[in-house]
Design a protein around this motif. Structure first.
Motif, PDB file in Angstrom:
ATOM      1  N   PRO A   1      17.710  15.435  53.629  1.00  0.00           N
ATOM      2  CA  PRO A   1      18.098  15.380  55.048  1.00  0.00           C
ATOM      3  C   PRO A   1      17.446  14.185  55.742  1.00  0.00           C
ATOM      4  O   PRO A   1      16.354  13.752  55.373  1.00  0.00           O
ATOM      5  N   SER A   2      18.143  13.680  56.733  1.00  0.00           N
ATOM      6  CA  SER A   2      17.633  12.579  57.576  1.00  0.00           C
ATOM      7  C   SER A   2      17.175  11.374  56.759  1.00  0.00           C
ATOM      8  O   SER A   2      16.123  10.802  57.016  1.00  0.00           O
ATOM      9  N   THR A   3      17.962  11.010  55.765  1.00  0.00           N
ATOM     10  CA  THR A   3      17.626   9.893  54.879  1.00  0.00           C
ATOM     11  C   THR A   3      18.711   8.839  54.931  1.00  0.00           C
ATOM     12  O   THR A   3      19.889   9.151  55.056  1.00  0.00           O
ATOM     13  N   GLU A   4      18.284   7.592  54.787  1.00  0.00           N
ATOM     14  CA  GLU A   4      19.192   6.445  54.839  1.00  0.00           C
ATOM     15  C   GLU A   4      18.845   5.506  53.684  1.00  0.00           C
ATOM     16  O   GLU A   4      17.691   5.118  53.525  1.00  0.00           O
ATOM     17  N   ILE A   5      19.842   5.142  52.872  1.00  0.00           N
ATOM     18  CA  ILE A   5      19.636   4.247  51.741  1.00  0.00           C
ATOM     19  C   ILE A   5      20.571   3.040  51.889  1.00  0.00           C
ATOM     20  O   ILE A   5      21.777   3.150  51.704  1.00  0.00           O
ATOM     21  N   PRO A   6      20.025   1.869  52.219  1.00  0.00           N
ATOM     22  CA  PRO A   6      20.859   0.670  52.312  1.00  0.00           C
ATOM     23  C   PRO A   6      21.097   0.066  50.922  1.00  0.00           C
ATOM     24  O   PRO A   6      20.216   0.126  50.060  1.00  0.00           O
ATOM     25  N   MET A   7      22.277  -0.490  50.721  1.00  0.00           N
ATOM     26  CA  MET A   7      22.624  -1.170  49.468  1.00  0.00           C
ATOM     27  C   MET A   7      23.293  -2.496  49.821  1.00  0.00           C
ATOM     28  O   MET A   7      24.220  -2.529  50.625  1.00  0.00           O
ATOM     29  N   PRO A   8      22.858  -3.586  49.194  1.00  0.00           N
ATOM     30  CA  PRO A   8      23.463  -4.889  49.488  1.00  0.00           C
ATOM     31  C   PRO A   8      24.831  -5.035  48.826  1.00  0.00           C
ATOM     32  O   PRO A   8      25.116  -4.395  47.816  1.00  0.00           O
ATOM     33  N   ALA A   9      25.654  -5.895  49.381  1.00  0.00           N
ATOM     34  CA  ALA A   9      26.993  -6.150  48.840  1.00  0.00           C
ATOM     35  C   ALA A   9      26.933  -6.593  47.385  1.00  0.00           C
ATOM     36  O   ALA A   9      27.824  -6.268  46.595  1.00  0.00           O
ATOM     37  N   SER A  10      25.875  -7.297  47.009  1.00  0.00           N
ATOM     38  CA  SER A  10      25.761  -7.807  45.636  1.00  0.00           C
ATOM     39  C   SER A  10      25.767  -6.682  44.597  1.00  0.00           C
ATOM     40  O   SER A  10      26.116  -6.912  43.443  1.00  0.00           O
ATOM     41  N   ALA A  11      25.422  -5.474  44.993  1.00  0.00           N
ATOM     42  CA  ALA A  11      25.413  -4.340  44.072  1.00  0.00           C
ATOM     43  C   ALA A  11      26.821  -3.859  43.729  1.00  0.00           C
ATOM     44  O   ALA A  11      26.983  -3.041  42.829  1.00  0.00           O
ATOM     45  N   TYR A  12      27.823  -4.357  44.428  1.00  0.00           N
ATOM     46  CA  TYR A  12      29.195  -3.882  44.236  1.00  0.00           C
ATOM     47  C   TYR A  12      30.149  -4.973  43.763  1.00  0.00           C
ATOM     48  O   TYR A  12      31.359  -4.762  43.728  1.00  0.00           O
ATOM     49  N   LEU A  13      29.642  -6.134  43.406  1.00  0.00           N
ATOM     50  CA  LEU A  13      30.502  -7.273  43.103  1.00  0.00           C
ATOM     51  C   LEU A  13      31.383  -7.088  41.875  1.00  0.00           C
ATOM     52  O   LEU A  13      32.515  -7.543  41.856  1.00  0.00           O
ATOM     53  N   HIS A  14      30.889  -6.461  40.843  1.00  0.00           N
ATOM     54  CA  HIS A  14      31.615  -6.418  39.576  1.00  0.00           C
ATOM     55  C   HIS A  14      32.023  -5.008  39.177  1.00  0.00           C
ATOM     56  O   HIS A  14      32.032  -4.678  38.001  1.00  0.00           O
ATOM     57  N   SER A  15      32.370  -4.197  40.160  1.00  0.00           N
ATOM     58  CA  SER A  15      32.754  -2.829  39.837  1.00  0.00           C
ATOM     59  C   SER A  15      33.636  -2.241  40.926  1.00  0.00           C
ATOM     60  O   SER A  15      33.686  -2.729  42.045  1.00  0.00           O
ATOM     61  N   GLN A  16      34.322  -1.197  40.546  1.00  0.00           N
ATOM     62  CA  GLN A  16      35.083  -0.380  41.487  1.00  0.00           C
ATOM     63  C   GLN A  16      34.325   0.938  41.569  1.00  0.00           C
ATOM     64  O   GLN A  16      33.904   1.478  40.543  1.00  0.00           O
ATOM     65  N   GLN A  17      34.133   1.465  42.794  1.00  0.00           N
ATOM     66  CA  GLN A  17      33.360   2.693  42.938  1.00  0.00           C
ATOM     67  C   GLN A  17      34.063   3.698  43.827  1.00  0.00           C
ATOM     68  O   GLN A  17      34.743   3.325  44.782  1.00  0.00           O
ATOM     69  N   LEU A  18      33.844   4.958  43.480  1.00  0.00           N
ATOM     70  CA  LEU A  18      34.294   6.090  44.278  1.00  0.00           C
ATOM     71  C   LEU A  18      33.071   6.923  44.633  1.00  0.00           C
ATOM     72  O   LEU A  18      32.158   7.059  43.819  1.00  0.00           O
ATOM     73  N   ILE A  19      33.075   7.475  45.837  1.00  0.00           N
ATOM     74  CA  ILE A  19      32.030   8.418  46.252  1.00  0.00           C
ATOM     75  C   ILE A  19      32.721   9.755  46.462  1.00  0.00           C
ATOM     76  O   ILE A  19      33.694   9.850  47.218  1.00  0.00           O
ATOM     77  N   TRP A  20      32.221  10.794  45.780  1.00  0.00           N
ATOM     78  CA  TRP A  20      32.799  12.132  45.868  1.00  0.00           C
ATOM     79  C   TRP A  20      31.688  13.071  46.339  1.00  0.00           C
ATOM     80  O   TRP A  20      30.701  13.280  45.640  1.00  0.00           O
ATOM     81  N   VAL A  21      31.831  13.618  47.538  1.00  0.00           N
ATOM     82  CA  VAL A  21      30.816  14.512  48.100  1.00  0.00           C
ATOM     83  C   VAL A  21      30.996  15.899  47.480  1.00  0.00           C
ATOM     84  O   VAL A  21      32.064  16.501  47.583  1.00  0.00           O
ATOM     85  N   LEU A  22      29.939  16.391  46.844  1.00  0.00           N
ATOM     86  CA  LEU A  22      29.980  17.688  46.177  1.00  0.00           C
ATOM     87  C   LEU A  22      29.493  18.811  47.081  1.00  0.00           C
ATOM     88  O   LEU A  22      29.983  19.927  47.008  1.00  0.00           O
ATOM     89  N   ASP A  23      28.500  18.510  47.946  1.00  0.00           N
ATOM     90  CA  ASP A  23      27.948  19.519  48.845  1.00  0.00           C
ATOM     91  C   ASP A  23      27.269  18.815  50.017  1.00  0.00           C
ATOM     92  O   ASP A  23      26.619  17.785  49.835  1.00  0.00           O
TER      93      ASP A  23
END
Length: 189
Positions: free
Chosen positions: A119-141
């Protein structure tokens, strides 16, 4: 959480050093490419500092890979079956974010990772982490706020979002209970 490997910081550090040396880069060069200080890169490579998710994403991006790919190389042995008890866990020392690598290390371009975001957490990720991939985020709970560039996505249990073009992102849990989500990553050829 008995599957957390005692020497995970050393294994991650060794992988980062191997990636850097394999490219013929100096510590200074990696620091410049990643935006991480030379001193911190050196500490991480020696296993003297437990890197945060944000720091790992910056280093992975400098190598042209995702954080998941970098950690998979450090954590996993080849094989088609990865039992739950053997799935590596990594805990971000700053936020308490728990990452479980679910998919086995194989020739498949697919990686599956389960995240527990406190709870109450924030995780930043730079654009460079996504350059060579396709990603999906699926919320489980729970609930997840995903900020992609300037766009805010409010996701609830069962919602699935495909990431757009690479941009700086933030994973946020603004609620008072934990959020569990999966990241499905397909590496580009």
């Amino acid at each position: 959480m008995n599957t957390i490997i005692d020497n995970v910081d050393q294994r991650i550090g060794a992988r980062i050093r191997a990636e850097r040396e394999g490219r013929g880069w100096s510590l200074t060069s990696l620091a410049e490419k990643s935006g991480v200080s030379r001193a911190m890169v050196h500490k991480v490579e020696r296993g003297e500092s437990s890197p945060t998710a944000s720091l790992l994403a910056k280093l992975a991006g400098a190598f042209g890979m995702s954080m998941s790919a970098l950690l998979a190389l450090a954590e996993l042995e080849d094989g088609r079956l990865l039992r739950r008890a053997e799935q590596p866990l990594w805990v971000d020392p700053q936020s308490g974010y728990v990452r479980r690598h679910v998919s086995p290390k194989s020739a498949s371009p697919l990686n599956l990772v389960e995240i527990d975001l406190p709870p109450s957490t924030e995780i930043p990720m730079p654009a460079s982490a996504y350059l060579h991939s396709q990603q999906l985020i699926w919320v489980l709970d729970g609930e997840l706020v995903f900020i992609e560039g300037g766009e805010r996505h409010q996701l609830g249990a069962g919602d699935c979002l495909e990431l757009g073009p690479p941009s700086d992102c933030v994973f946020k849990n603004e609620s008072s209970r934990a959020c569990k989500y999966a990241v499905v990553l397909v590496r580009s050829a």
